[in-house]
Design an enzyme around this catalytic site. Sequence first.
Site, short mmCIF file in Angstrom:
data_model
loop_
_atom_site.label_atom_id
_atom_site.label_comp_id
_atom_site.label_asym_id
_atom_site.label_seq_id
_atom_site.Cartn_x
_atom_site.Cartn_y
_atom_site.Cartn_z
N PHE A 214 0.82 -1.22 0.00
CA PHE A 214 0.00 0.00 0.00
C PHE A 214 0.85 1.26 0.00
O PHE A 214 0.39 2.33 -0.38
CB PHE A 214 -0.96 -0.01 1.19
CG PHE A 214 -0.37 0.43 2.50
CD1 PHE A 214 -0.48 1.75 2.93
CD2 PHE A 214 0.28 -0.48 3.32
CE1 PHE A 214 0.06 2.16 4.13
CE2 PHE A 214 0.82 -0.08 4.53
CZ PHE A 214 0.72 1.24 4.94
N LYS A 215 2.12 1.16 0.42
CA LYS A 215 2.98 2.34 0.46
C LYS A 215 3.14 2.97 -0.92
O LYS A 215 3.42 4.16 -1.04
CB LYS A 215 4.35 1.96 1.03
CG LYS A 215 4.32 1.27 2.39
CD LYS A 215 3.88 2.20 3.49
CE LYS A 215 3.79 1.50 4.84
NZ LYS A 215 5.05 1.21 5.46
N ASP A 216 2.98 2.17 -1.98
CA ASP A 216 3.10 2.71 -3.34
C ASP A 216 2.05 3.78 -3.62
O ASP A 216 2.28 4.68 -4.44
CB ASP A 216 2.93 1.60 -4.39
CG ASP A 216 4.10 0.63 -4.43
OD1 ASP A 216 5.25 1.08 -4.28
OD2 ASP A 216 3.85 -0.57 -4.62
N MET B 16 3.74 6.84 -2.17
CA MET B 16 5.14 7.07 -2.50
C MET B 16 5.34 7.42 -3.97
O MET B 16 6.22 8.22 -4.32
CB MET B 16 5.97 5.84 -2.14
CG MET B 16 7.41 6.16 -1.83
SD MET B 16 7.61 7.13 -0.30
CE MET B 16 7.48 5.86 0.94
N THR C 267 7.97 0.45 3.31
CA THR C 267 8.25 1.85 2.98
C THR C 267 9.52 1.97 2.16
O THR C 267 9.60 2.75 1.20
CB THR C 267 8.37 2.70 4.25
OG1 THR C 267 7.10 2.78 4.89
CG2 THR C 267 8.85 4.11 3.94
#
Length: 484
Positions: free
Chosen positions: A123-125, A128, A156
């Site tokens: 989900f960090k994409d 980011m 992350t």
Amino acid sequence: MKYISTRGHAGQPTNPEFCDILLGGLAPDGGLYLPESYPRVTRAELNAWRALPYAELAFEILSKFITDIPAADLRAICAKTYTAEVYCHARAGDRAADITPVHWLEPGRLGLLELSNGPTLAFKDMAMQLLGNLFEYVLAKRGESINILGATSGDTGSAAEYAMRGKQGVRVFMLSPHGKMSAFQRAQMYSLQDENIFNIAVTGMFDDAQDIVKAVSNDHAFKAGHKIGAVNSINWARVAAQVVYYFKGYFAATSSNDQEVAFCVPSGNFGNICAGHIARQMGLPVAKLLLATNENDVLDEFFRTGVYRPRKAAETHVTSSPSMDISKASNFERFVYDLVGRDPQKVAALWAEVDAGRAFDLSASAEFARIAEFGFLSGASSHADRLATIRKVFEQYGVMIDTHTADGVKVAWELAGAVPAGVPLLVLETALPVKFSETIVAALGREPERPADLAGIEALPQRVEVMAPDVDAIKRFITERVRG
């Protein structure tokens, strides 16, 4: 939109805007940046946004937080970021254009909000990739460069590195806990050969790495002299970008803006669920925010008891949901700021205790009595729970989930009775199962599917420096690479 610090002193300029805080991270007083007030969303806006594609919805929401980038430029950045080509790993390929589709386990009642379709399968994409494009845009406009220092407990790091690799004017120094991530997570980071990417494995826990990032950020002379920036969720842009998928999930799970929705969020550093809290403060009809932790249950303990008791590294468990092996939740300060009535003096006093290694207790306070107003409930999960949940979801629904999502599903089942009847409950999927194949095999006796573009990644050559959790040594490492 102007920004303030949770501890009262936002620094120069006196009333910073978005681009002023984008490249920094912590405020000069050690606090975290927040908008001076949360923008409110009108009923007319909810109606107009319901059918928008993800990139357009992102533009509309981010426009409320980013008022110092021309609208046409911000729209172009969102359009460049949120494409089916970037988010290409949807469970069903023809749904990739949805960016964050809902996969219903029980139609209309329990679903997974898919957030793991980006390049690093986490989900960090979602935030980011936007951050990388914002950095490149602002640095080019200002003719500047930046040295990003970050810490990761698992996802992350790879999300930041994939977003920043090859970007002009950007170097990334990423700290991770040595030997504590999955083999797939390590390979995603350490196999990158880009000259602007530097991986440092710290012989300690994630919190040791995160403490180094904060210590460097609080050395204002070093930070300024070496142009140190942040991509961890202490960076406000990360949280703002994550607000978008709460709106998108709401629209996917409802047919009318008269309906409510509930979210269950696996969260170790409080960034993911903090975005949900902010969406709710903006006026999104969110009935409940259910927080799920693993054995490192510092957040669950607070929401149950009112005591925030960060653990020492020796007390932090190494678990099969390693991205939540965190005992000091950086973004929690943003929520506490709202909880205590946005009083920066109270926040500064509370975090003086935290920074000294002590707990704080709000159990008898009027502030803690307000927890219900914010819709929060919490629960925790264990390794045995994860195995059982992964097994049950696969057997009952034919869906394979990762370990962190399993923590979320377990807590969602446990707390479903607290969600009003008829309100859909969405569990935020945090990663694809292949990132934690060892635990999937233990639960199901089979390997998870792997996207073709990431086949054999563990066999690639890896570049990483193993270092002690020593602030001065990390500073020397950065200085040598910046000057070199």
